[in-house]
Scaffold this active site. Structure first.
Site, PDB file in Angstrom:
ATOM      1  N   LYS A 113       5.497  12.727  -3.008  1.00 55.37           N
ATOM      2  CA  LYS A 113       5.001  12.990  -1.643  1.00 55.37           C
ATOM      3  C   LYS A 113       6.044  12.555  -0.618  1.00 55.37           C
ATOM      4  O   LYS A 113       6.337  13.255   0.343  1.00 55.37           O
ATOM      5  CB  LYS A 113       3.723  12.172  -1.369  1.00 55.37           C
ATOM      6  CG  LYS A 113       2.435  12.775  -1.843  1.00 55.37           C
ATOM      7  CD  LYS A 113       1.294  11.964  -1.204  1.00 55.37           C
ATOM      8  CE  LYS A 113       0.042  11.980  -2.030  1.00 55.37           C
ATOM      9  NZ  LYS A 113      -0.986  11.063  -1.543  1.00 55.37           N
TER      10      LYS A 113
ATOM     11  N   GLU B 238      -4.782  10.368 -14.160  1.00 55.38           N
ATOM     12  CA  GLU B 238      -4.466   9.619 -12.942  1.00 55.38           C
ATOM     13  C   GLU B 238      -4.923   8.163 -13.098  1.00 55.38           C
ATOM     14  O   GLU B 238      -4.352   7.256 -12.506  1.00 55.38           O
ATOM     15  CB  GLU B 238      -5.116  10.276 -11.712  1.00 55.38           C
ATOM     16  CG  GLU B 238      -4.474   9.855 -10.402  1.00 55.38           C
ATOM     17  CD  GLU B 238      -4.840  10.741  -9.218  1.00 55.38           C
ATOM     18  OE1 GLU B 238      -4.074  11.648  -8.866  1.00 55.38           O
ATOM     19  OE2 GLU B 238      -5.922  10.535  -8.633  1.00 55.38           O
TER      20      GLU B 238
ATOM     21  N   LYS C 128     -10.564  12.225   1.508  1.00 51.73           N
ATOM     22  CA  LYS C 128     -10.875  10.805   1.659  1.00 51.73           C
ATOM     23  C   LYS C 128     -10.046  10.205   2.801  1.00 51.73           C
ATOM     24  O   LYS C 128     -10.564   9.518   3.661  1.00 51.73           O
ATOM     25  CB  LYS C 128     -10.584  10.092   0.331  1.00 51.73           C
ATOM     26  CG  LYS C 128     -10.886   8.621   0.343  1.00 51.73           C
ATOM     27  CD  LYS C 128     -10.736   8.015  -1.040  1.00 51.73           C
ATOM     28  CE  LYS C 128     -10.818   6.503  -0.973  1.00 51.73           C
ATOM     29  NZ  LYS C 128     -10.651   5.864  -2.271  1.00 51.73           N
TER      30      LYS C 128
ATOM     31  N   GLU D   3      -1.586  18.922   1.967  1.00 54.59           N
ATOM     32  CA  GLU D   3      -2.137  20.218   1.555  1.00 54.59           C
ATOM     33  C   GLU D   3      -3.427  20.523   2.315  1.00 54.59           C
ATOM     34  O   GLU D   3      -3.619  21.629   2.855  1.00 54.59           O
ATOM     35  CB  GLU D   3      -2.451  20.197   0.042  1.00 54.59           C
ATOM     36  CG  GLU D   3      -1.242  20.107  -0.866  1.00 54.59           C
ATOM     37  CD  GLU D   3      -0.832  18.679  -1.198  1.00 54.59           C
ATOM     38  OE1 GLU D   3      -1.157  17.751  -0.400  1.00 54.59           O
ATOM     39  OE2 GLU D   3      -0.191  18.474  -2.234  1.00 54.59           O
TER      40      GLU D   3
ATOM     41  N   GLY E  12     -10.899   8.676  -5.325  1.00 54.43           N
ATOM     42  CA  GLY E  12     -10.908  10.136  -5.138  1.00 54.43           C
ATOM     43  C   GLY E  12     -11.422  10.878  -6.363  1.00 54.43           C
ATOM     44  O   GLY E  12     -12.256  11.790  -6.273  1.00 54.43           O
ATOM     45  N   ARG E  13     -10.957  10.484  -7.544  1.00 57.08           N
ATOM     46  CA  ARG E  13     -11.336  11.218  -8.769  1.00 57.08           C
ATOM     47  C   ARG E  13     -12.764  10.924  -9.202  1.00 57.08           C
ATOM     48  O   ARG E  13     -13.264  11.522 -10.157  1.00 57.08           O
ATOM     49  CB  ARG E  13     -10.333  10.931  -9.881  1.00 57.08           C
ATOM     50  CG  ARG E  13     -10.011   9.468 -10.130  1.00 57.08           C
ATOM     51  CD  ARG E  13      -8.725   9.339 -10.942  1.00 57.08           C
ATOM     52  NE  ARG E  13      -8.271   7.965 -11.105  1.00 57.08           N
ATOM     53  CZ  ARG E  13      -7.477   7.328 -10.234  1.00 57.08           C
ATOM     54  NH1 ARG E  13      -7.101   7.925  -9.129  1.00 57.08           N
ATOM     55  NH2 ARG E  13      -7.066   6.093 -10.477  1.00 57.08           N
TER      56      ARG E  13
ATOM     57  N   HIS F 235      -8.124  31.566 -29.636  1.00 58.06           N
ATOM     58  CA  HIS F 235      -7.160  32.661 -29.708  1.00 58.06           C
ATOM     59  C   HIS F 235      -5.896  32.334 -28.931  1.00 58.06           C
ATOM     60  O   HIS F 235      -5.126  33.239 -28.590  1.00 58.06           O
ATOM     61  CB  HIS F 235      -7.807  33.950 -29.180  1.00 58.06           C
ATOM     62  CG  HIS F 235      -8.982  34.354 -30.021  1.00 58.06           C
ATOM     63  ND1 HIS F 235      -8.840  35.133 -31.153  1.00 58.06           N
ATOM     64  CD2 HIS F 235     -10.293  34.031 -29.947  1.00 58.06           C
ATOM     65  CE1 HIS F 235     -10.033  35.301 -31.710  1.00 58.06           C
ATOM     66  NE2 HIS F 235     -10.937  34.632 -31.004  1.00 58.06           N
TER      67      HIS F 235
HETATM   68  O1  F6P Z   1      -3.344  12.911  -5.979  1.00 63.52           O
HETATM   69  C1  F6P Z   1      -3.462  11.743  -5.246  1.00 63.52           C
HETATM   70  C2  F6P Z   1      -4.744  11.677  -4.493  1.00 63.52           C
HETATM   71  O2  F6P Z   1      -4.710  10.520  -3.733  1.00 63.52           O
HETATM   72  C3  F6P Z   1      -5.966  11.698  -5.389  1.00 63.52           C
HETATM   73  O3  F6P Z   1      -6.284  10.481  -5.945  1.00 63.52           O
HETATM   74  C4  F6P Z   1      -6.983  12.236  -4.451  1.00 63.52           C
HETATM   75  O4  F6P Z   1      -8.093  12.671  -5.156  1.00 63.52           O
HETATM   76  C5  F6P Z   1      -6.203  13.333  -3.776  1.00 63.52           C
HETATM   77  O5  F6P Z   1      -4.916  12.788  -3.631  1.00 63.52           O
HETATM   78  C6  F6P Z   1      -6.750  13.826  -2.467  1.00 63.52           C
HETATM   79  O6  F6P Z   1      -6.781  12.826  -1.498  1.00 63.52           O
HETATM   80  P1  F6P Z   1      -7.659  12.940  -0.196  1.00 63.52           P
HETATM   81  O7  F6P Z   1      -9.089  13.091  -0.602  1.00 63.52           O
HETATM   82  O8  F6P Z   1      -7.402  11.697   0.573  1.00 63.52           O
HETATM   83  O9  F6P Z   1      -7.215  14.172   0.566  1.00 63.52           O
END
Ligand code: F6P
Length: 535
Positions: free
Chosen positions: A503, A344, A198, A204, A258-259, A375
């Site tokens: 972060k 979240e 987003k 990452e 995002g979620r 199990h």
């Molecule tokens: O974990 C925090 C967050 O902002 C989530 O809400 C989001 O889904 C994720 O990081 C990834 O963010 P982006 O889509 O901006 O890379």
């Protein structure tokens, strides 16, 4: 929303309530405590509730202004008040029209969706091809959190609908093991990367994207990058800097959290996996759940009832965890996705006005498919000292006609809800042992170990089969359940400041880990860093 005195008093009146007795004395219980939407049945009769509990919970929902908040969400009002944003993921799946700040967004949504579907079908059909002109055999979605969990879950859930499309893989972790293991099995000439972010700044994702880009450059040359990458983001300027051409970029909007973004272009990997028509069915399932949530009276409203039951357990009975147990192997990632959707959203400690909450908010969400969980951790569900309410999900029809696998799966699902509800008394345990020929003294010694208290709550959600429509409907119901609870607890379910501090600190520590700086550190962090750099 403060705790309701009426519900607190009512809870006292339930002292001695046991589900086993409730079913024995009331043959109509299952009929009264169940709801249907199409082929989907929510049986909530195995919950620690009476008609009075449900009446009081409905009163609480109305007092919290649930209907007004729901309508505000659908109206595109900026209910995410810490970020000043609308919360309008419903606009991605419902026909609309929808407005954000007085502007109709329906046309833009349709335009992006049409492009997503055309691109997905182009990749599947080979008209959108690799640099050498041959079709892609593998697609790698690089993203994390909401840009990973939803699509990962849906691609796995809908694997019977792949019908010869490319294989879809997911890379999320900044741990190089994730991308290394994924790329190890792939041919660069046949691999398409989707960079899903987003913000297009997430450490990452940007790190993995750079590694993937280098892999393509090393193997196919710089000129191949354009053909082997596509991006999904709200930050179109940043995508352009990465070097991905406009025709390969799919946008979405800040009013999609995002979620909740699997419904947007972030779902491109899902559309590639199952094809555009099936992806539209997934959206239609979500829209059916929206219509239900928006129009059904609270008493007949599946996500409202699910949300209120969760509130009852969390707020009044103090249960701190909640398990999602799909008896549907392809929902193996469902609990992990809902973990983000729920934790979240509702893992919050201040009210919407910033004042501290005085009663519990979101529970710990976890789960695994049955029968595997049986199990592993069900022992605690049945005989542990904590009560964990559960949702059991089960399909009437499997995709595979493999001997009696499905009958056994269904028998296990139903047996678990029965066992949780009914339990086994000391007398029954003793009788069972005696019936096996055990002497009385030994039976007395062993019987307490074989007692199940029962009265442990479960919902059962039964549906025809796990197809795209059903998955969309199921997921949207859970999203709305989380919304309902956020309203009851008067928290903002749509921000996630809790992920920021870690972060920020990682940003400070990174140069120290690389040995470039020596910041002042607390004793523990300094010792850990020294150890990790030494061994
Ligand atoms: O974990 C925090 C967050 O902002 C989530 O809400 C989001 O889904 C994720 O990081 C990834 O963010 P982006 O889509 O901006 O890379």
């Amino acid at each position: 929303m403060p705790m309701s005195d009426a519900l607190t008093d009512h809870l006292k009146s339930l002292d001695g309530f046991h589900l086993r007795d409730a079913f024995a004395s009331d043959p109509g219980r299952a009929g009264r405590f169940s709801l249907e939407e199409g082929d989907l049945l929510l049986d909530y009769s195995k919950n620690i509730v009476t008609a009075e509990t449900m009446r009081l919970l409905m009163e609480r929902a109305r007092a919290a202004g649930l209907e007004a908040m729901r309508d505000a969400m659908f109206a595109g009002e900026p209910i995410n008040l810490t970020e000043g944003r609308a919360v309008l993921h419903v606009a991605l799946r419902d026909p609309g029209p929808f407005q954000v700040a007085g502007k109709d967004v329906t046309g833009e949504v349709k335009e992006v969706l049409d492009r997503v579907v055309a691109f997905a079908d182009g990749v599947r059909g080979g008209t959108i091809a690799a640099a050498d002109g041959a079709p892609f055999s593998d697609v790698v979605n690089i993203g994390i959190g909401g840009s990973d969990l939803g699509p990962r879950m849906a691609v796995r859930a809908l694997s019977p609908y792949r019908e010869g499309g490319p294989k879809v893989h997911f890379v999320a972790n900044v741990d190089g093991a994730d991308i290394a293991d994924t790329l190890a099995g792939l041919n660069p000439a046949r691999t398409l990367f989707l960079i899903a972010s987003k913000t297009f700044t997430t450490q990452e994702t940007m790190t993995n994207a750079a590694t993937a880009r280098q892999w393509i450059v090393d193997n196919l040359g710089e000129d191949a990058v354009g053909a082997h990458f596509a991006a999904i983001s709200t930050a179109l300027d940043k995508v352009a800097e990465f070097g991905i051409g406009e025709d390969r970029v799919f946008g979405f909007w800040d009013w999609v959290g995002g979620r909740y973004s699997v419904w947007s272009a972030i779902g491109l990997s899902v559309a590639i996996a199952i094809g555009g028509t099936n992806f539209r069915q997934f959206l239609a399932g979500g829209a059916a759940a929206d219509e239900h949530f928006r129009t059904r009276p609270l008493e007949e409203n599946i996500p409202v009832v699910m949300g209120l039951l969760g509130d009852w357990y969390r707020t009044y009975l103090g249960y701190g965890a909640y398990a999602i147990l799909p008896y549907d192997q392809r929902l193996i990632e469902f609990a992990a996705h809902l973990q983000q959707v729920d934790m979240e959203s509702n893992g919050k400690r201040v009210h919407r006005d910033g004042s501290p909450v005085t009663s519990p908010t979101g529970p710990v969400i976890f789960g695994e498919p049955g029968t595997n969980g049986q199990h592993a951790f069900y022992q605690l569900l049945h005989q542990g000292t904590d009560v964990v309410p559960v949702d059991i999900l089960v399909a009437a029809q499997p995709h595979e006609a493999l001997s009696d696998h499905h009958a056994k799966l269904v028998a296990n699902a139903l047996a678990q809800t029965q066992a949780l509800m009914r339990g086994r008394t000391l007398e029954e345990a003793r009788e069972q042992l005696l019936a096996k020929g055990m002497d009385a003294a030994e039976a007395d010694r062993l019987a307490p170990h074989r007692v199940f208290p029962g009265n442990r709550p479960s919902n059962t959600i039964a549906y025809r089969t796990l197809d795209p429509f059903t998955l969309g409907r199921l997921l949207a119901f859970y999203e709305h359940k989380v919304f309902v609870q956020g309203v009851l607890w008067d928290i903002n379910s749509f921000d996630q400041w809790g992920v920021e501090l870690g972060k920020e600190l990682a940003g400070v520590l990174l140069p120290a880990v690389k040995g470039e700086t020596s910041p002042e550190l607390d004793g523990s962090t300094a010792r850990l860093l020294a150890h990790l750099r030494a061994v």
